[in-house]
Each structure stands twice: as C-alpha cells, then as structure tokens.
Design a protein around this motif. Structure first.
Motif, short mmCIF file in Angstrom:
data_model
loop_
_atom_site.label_atom_id
_atom_site.label_comp_id
_atom_site.label_asym_id
_atom_site.label_seq_id
_atom_site.Cartn_x
_atom_site.Cartn_y
_atom_site.Cartn_z
N TRP A 100 -2.87 16.34 25.24
CA TRP A 100 -4.21 15.76 25.39
C TRP A 100 -5.27 16.75 24.93
O TRP A 100 -6.17 16.42 24.13
CB TRP A 100 -4.39 15.32 26.84
CG TRP A 100 -5.73 14.81 27.30
CD1 TRP A 100 -6.33 15.11 28.49
CD2 TRP A 100 -6.62 13.92 26.63
NE1 TRP A 100 -7.52 14.45 28.59
CE2 TRP A 100 -7.73 13.72 27.46
CE3 TRP A 100 -6.58 13.29 25.39
CZ2 TRP A 100 -8.80 12.90 27.11
CZ3 TRP A 100 -7.65 12.49 25.04
CH2 TRP A 100 -8.74 12.30 25.90
N ILE B 125 -10.53 13.24 18.15
CA ILE B 125 -9.71 12.05 18.41
C ILE B 125 -9.82 11.06 17.26
O ILE B 125 -10.92 10.71 16.84
CB ILE B 125 -10.17 11.40 19.73
CG1 ILE B 125 -9.83 12.37 20.87
CG2 ILE B 125 -9.51 10.05 19.96
CD1 ILE B 125 -10.25 11.93 22.21
N GLN C 297 -8.33 8.00 17.21
CA GLN C 297 -8.34 6.61 17.68
C GLN C 297 -8.97 6.57 19.08
O GLN C 297 -8.38 7.04 20.04
CB GLN C 297 -6.92 6.04 17.74
CG GLN C 297 -6.84 4.62 18.27
CD GLN C 297 -7.74 3.65 17.50
OE1 GLN C 297 -8.89 3.40 17.89
NE2 GLN C 297 -7.25 3.14 16.38
N SER C 298 -10.16 6.03 19.15
CA SER C 298 -10.85 6.07 20.44
C SER C 298 -10.48 4.88 21.33
O SER C 298 -10.77 4.86 22.51
CB SER C 298 -12.37 6.10 20.22
OG SER C 298 -12.74 5.04 19.38
N SER D 88 -7.96 2.60 23.54
CA SER D 88 -6.69 2.67 24.28
C SER D 88 -6.30 1.26 24.67
O SER D 88 -7.16 0.42 24.93
CB SER D 88 -6.86 3.47 25.57
OG SER D 88 -7.22 4.79 25.32
N GLU E 93 0.21 10.84 19.10
CA GLU E 93 -1.10 10.98 19.74
C GLU E 93 -2.18 11.40 18.75
O GLU E 93 -3.34 11.06 18.90
CB GLU E 93 -1.04 11.97 20.91
CG GLU E 93 -0.11 11.54 22.05
CD GLU E 93 -0.45 10.19 22.66
OE1 GLU E 93 -1.65 9.89 22.82
OE2 GLU E 93 0.49 9.43 22.98
N ILE F 157 -3.14 2.73 17.92
CA ILE F 157 -3.62 2.49 19.29
C ILE F 157 -2.42 2.64 20.21
O ILE F 157 -1.39 1.98 20.02
CB ILE F 157 -4.23 1.08 19.42
CG1 ILE F 157 -5.43 0.94 18.47
CG2 ILE F 157 -4.64 0.80 20.87
CD1 ILE F 157 -6.01 -0.47 18.40
N LYS F 158 -2.54 3.58 21.15
CA LYS F 158 -1.41 3.89 22.01
C LYS F 158 -1.47 3.10 23.32
O LYS F 158 -2.52 2.99 23.94
CB LYS F 158 -1.40 5.39 22.35
CG LYS F 158 -0.75 6.28 21.32
CD LYS F 158 -1.57 6.51 20.08
CE LYS F 158 -2.73 7.44 20.26
NZ LYS F 158 -3.50 7.63 18.99
N CYS F 159 -0.32 2.59 23.73
CA CYS F 159 -0.20 1.93 25.02
C CYS F 159 0.85 2.65 25.84
O CYS F 159 2.02 2.39 25.68
CB CYS F 159 0.20 0.47 24.84
SG CYS F 159 0.46 -0.34 26.43
N SER G 286 -2.55 5.43 25.93
CA SER G 286 -2.98 6.70 25.38
C SER G 286 -2.63 7.77 26.41
O SER G 286 -2.41 7.47 27.58
CB SER G 286 -4.48 6.68 25.10
OG SER G 286 -5.14 6.31 26.30
N THR H 259 -12.78 1.67 24.56
CA THR H 259 -13.09 3.07 24.27
C THR H 259 -13.88 3.58 25.47
O THR H 259 -14.17 2.82 26.39
CB THR H 259 -13.98 3.21 23.02
OG1 THR H 259 -15.24 2.58 23.32
CG2 THR H 259 -13.36 2.53 21.81
#
Ligand code: ADP
Ligand code: MG
Ligand code: MG
Length: 479
Positions: A110, A118, A120-121, A123, A291, A296-298, A300, A440
């Motif tokens: 992180w 970052i 990709q803002s 999440s 990361e 788009i992380k599921c 983040s 975001t």
C-alpha cells in the motif's frame, strides 16, 4: 450459558421415513443445482459432492434481519471512508504491523503504491457483514466481523432457498414459503463487477479472478462467471493463481495489467487473504504488480486493510464512529451492533484488557489479523494464550472480543457421506449481508445491499467452517 431456543419452522423431529425420503430429494436437488463442493480428502477435479446444508430453513427474527439489511449501505460507506483515511489506518495498524508479517507485507505494498502515485483511484468492494444474535440481550444483532476480501457463498446461498422451498412443499408446508426472503446475492455481486468493468471503459478489456491452486469452493466461484457471461457475453473472465499472474502478466507503459494481450479491467480476489496463499516472493511480486496497475481491484489493498480485525476494534473506540459518520441516528445504530472490542496493544488500556480477560476468559474470543476461519482462540485457551503473550509484543497482533451467545435452533445438518437419517441437533446460525460499493476517495458511484447468506454450525463448535464440516449452508426463515 443460558441459550434459549428459536422455534423451528416446523414441528420437529420429522418422522423417520419422511425424513429419509426428503433428504434423498434434497441431496439430489442440491447436486443438480450446484449446491456443491470439491472433496478435500479425496480430491478429484471431475467430482463435485453436496456442500453441507441444513435441511429446513433456520428461524431468524425478522426485525433483526431487516436491521442488518438496512445497515449494509451505511457500513459499506463507513468502510469506504476508513479505507481512504491513511492516517487512521496507519495509527490503527502500527503496533500490529510490528509483529504481524502478513499484514505488514500488505501495508508495505500500500505504501509503495501510494508513493509511486496511484494509477487507479476506483475501488470495488464486494463486502459481507457477519452477525450472530446475542441471546442475553434479547436476540439482538451483533456484528462478528466485516469481510472486505473474498466474501464467499453469495452464489450458492442464492440458489439454496429454492431447495428449502421445494422441501417445504414436499412436506406439505408450501404455505410457509412466504416467510423466506428473496435472495439475489449472486446477481447483485456480479452487477458490481460489471459496473466496475464499465467504469474502466476500455474496449477489449477482461476480468481476472485470482484463485487458489485448487478451488474446493468451485461452484460458488463459477456461478459468478456464468452469471456475468450470461448478462454480458462479451466479457471474458480468466482464472489465475498469484503464481500464474506473476508468470503471465505484465504492466505496459500506461500501467495497464496485460494478460493474454488484453488489459485487465477488474481483478477479483478469491484468494490472497491468508499467508499460505503467498508461499514465495513471487506471489507477493504478483500482488504488487496488480496493485500498481490501472485495473480496478476487488478489493483494493486499502479495502483489505480496512477489513482487519484491528480496524473493527478501533471503530468501537470512543468518538471513532462519530469521526467518520457524525453523530446522527445512523451512528448509534451502528454502535448498537458492536459488542465489546478491546485492543491488546502494549499500553495501559491493553493491560486492562489483559487483566479483564484473565479474570474471566470464557467471556472472550481472541482474534488475530487473519481471514478464512480457524484462527481464533476460545475458552480456557484465551487464558493460556494471554498468559504466554502477556509480556511479549506479539499480543498486539490480536484483538480481544466479547463472546456472543446466540440462541439455539434445532435442525438436521446434511453432510456428504454422513449417515442418513442424521440426528436432530442443536445449531446456531450466523447471518451475512452482502454489499457492493464502487468509488474513489471523493466520489461513490454505487452503494447497495445485494443479498444475504446464512451459515449454521453445531452449537458446541466454536467456528462453523463449511469446508471443515462443522458448518453448513442455510436459508433464513423469518419469524
Ligand atoms: P474469519 O475472518 O476467520 O471468518 P471471524 O471473526 O468471522 O473470522 O471468526 C470466525 C468464526 O468464529 C465466526 O464465524 C464465529 O463462528 C466465531 N466467532 C468469531 N467472533 C465471535 C464472537 N465474538 N463470539 C462468538 N463467536 C465468534
Ligand atoms: Mg473474515
Ligand atoms: Mg468470518
């Protein structure tokens, strides 16, 4: 322990012949509708057996069920805010990070990603808030935990109520079906993935599920793929382990995560929540690469950190909910679902918590920063563990939680290979409510409650892992 009972939906026990007959029907229904799992003991990829389930839907008070449903968007937003408050996460986790290598590794990723900027803002959260009823307080809802990663069983438990309805009809009690709430968890969870895919907005992009080496809970995962494919035929889904992601993906100059020539729009983690899923540095490198990417992380990584037990405990502290939510009625409704949560940090309040737990260990559960079940300490072992850790910094890796005492329900647990008919046993149920959020730091694009799951375990088991054979999938019957 005074544990009264909730009345079952039908007069029990059932007569033996009837029981044997409906169990056979129920098992076949389950097998033919994907209420299944792979066998851990005799693994064979080609064979799926029934997932453990409860024959009849278990009773659950309607008011408490509705309360949990209504609270879900409030909790989604709260966790979203927590995850975007860097200072709060740092302060809350700092002591645990000293002694918990796994959480520290996540935290380091992180920090690294933030320092680089970052890419990709947005999440995506597919959350699940879990509850037990607290019997001594009149069967009110108490939160067990809030899951921000790999919240499972949304798919199977969307199908299971239809089995319960079928069985109730077979037993001549079709009139009771009206007390079973609709459950659209599967389509709701998938709608989150699809919305995130659309927000990513790149032609030719794909969705990536991060999976274990062997997925025992394959039905639950595959149903998400089938559902997305049916709704949006053009969306291709890949399933890859972290090691395969290490070997098969790269970041291009736009920081897109490229897999098989396609940019990845959404990464959905069904693995990556426990240390054993990162056996080497390669898995950590893969996680860092994901990361860093624009996918788009599921969840983040800051959603994952917000889902730690330590954060749950910190939120129960004086003034903390107010800091995130103000002091309106929502705040007091959230506070009402908290049970006693105590820090074990190496300071005065940690010391007091240790004293309190040593004096009455049975009243508490000791929880490390882990997910996936089987990690907590109960009963007299709480005393042993705290005596051992009392003068060691190690204890900051744990939190202390008041033990919730749920009411008992009677029922039949159906497990693969177990003798039929099974005994009528005492059970306790844990309710999970699913939520979807996309946003975001500045803007929330969607935030909703999407469904529920009920998981029921033997009353004398501390935990109810479904795969471990102590827990079973269930449907609520609202009283
Ligand atoms: P995990 O993230 O590993 O699922 P949980 O906090 O959900 O961790 O704990 C696992 C299980 O332990 C729960 O499903 C529940 O059965 C039991 N449990 C956890 N906390 C409590 C508590 N405070 N009181 C009673 N049982 C608990
Ligand atoms: Mg959990
Ligand atoms: Mg849990």
């Amino acid at each position: 322990m005074s544990q009264a009972r909730l009345a079952p939906c039908l007069q029990l026990p059932l007569e033996n012949k009837t029981l044997v007959n409906v169990i056979e029907k129920a098992k076949d229904w389950a097998l033919m509708h994907g209420v299944g799992m792979r066998d851990k003991k005799h693994f064979n990829k080609d064979v799926i057996q029934i997932a453990p389930f409860i024959l009849l839907p278990s009773p659950f008070p309607k008011t408490e069920f509705m309360k949990a449903v209504e609270l879900q968007p409030v909790l989604n937003e709260l966790m979203h805010k927590v995850a975007h408050d860097d200072e709060f996460l740092e302060q809350t986790l700092q002591n645990a990070l000293q002694v918990d290598e796994f959480t520290a590794n996540l935290y380091d990723i992180w920090l690294k990603v933030k320092n680089e900027g970052i890419s990709q803002s947005l999440s995506l959260g597919l959350f699940r808030s879990d509850y037990l009823l607290q019997h001594p307080d009149g069967n009110v809802l108490k939160q067990v935990e809030f899951n921000t990663i790999a919240s499972s069983f949304g798919a199977i438990t969307s199908h299971l109520p239809n089995m319960s309805r079928y069985i109730l009809r077979q037993l001549g009690h079709g009139d009771l079906i009206k007390n079973m709430p609709e459950n659209r968890a599967l389509s709701g969870l998938c709608s989150g993935i699809i919305e995130a895919f659309d927000l990513f907005g790149v032609l030719n992009a794909v969705v990536l599920f991060v999976v274990e080496e062997v997925s025992y809970n394959i039905c639950d995962q595959r149903f998400h793929e089938f559902e997305i494919s049916e709704k949006r035929p053009e969306i291709q889904i890949y399933r890859k382990t972290l090691n395969e992601i290490y070997e098969e993906t790269e970041l291009n100059d736009k920081k897109q995560l490229i897999l098989d020539g396609h940019p990845v729009a959404v990464v959905y983690y069904r693995s990556g929540y426990e240390p054993a899923q990162y056996p080497t540095a390669r898995e950590w490198d893969a996680r860092l690469r994901v990361e860093r990417s624009t996918a788009i992380k599921c969840p983040s990584i800051h959603y994952q950190l917000a889902g730690t037990k330590k954060v749950q405990q910190a939120l129960a502290g004086p003034g903390v909910l107010e800091k995130f939510m103000g002091s309106g009625t929502s705040t007091s409704r959230v506070r009402d679902i908290f049970t006693g949560l105590y820090s074990l940090d190496f300071d005065e309040s940690g010391e007091r918590a240790v004293e309190m737990a040593l004096a009455d260990a049975e009243r508490f559960v000791l929880k490390p920063q882990r997910e996936g079940g089987g990690n907590n300490v109960y009963g007299s072992e709480v005393r042993d563990a705290l005596t051992r850790m009392r003068h060691s910094r190690e204890r900051a890796a744990y939190i202390l939680m008041e033990r919730i005492l749920p009411p008992l329900v009677s029922g039949y647990m159906i497990r693969p290979g177990a003798p039929v008919p099974p005994p009528l046993v005492d059970l306790v149920s844990e309710l999970g409510i699913f939520g979807v959020i996309i946003g975001t730091k500045e803007k929330i694009y969607c935030n909703r409650q999407v469904g529920h799951m009920l998981r029921t375990k033997l009353a004398d088991a501390n935990e109810g892992g479904v795969a471990a054979g102590l827990g079973a999938l269930d449907s609520p019957y609202l009283l």
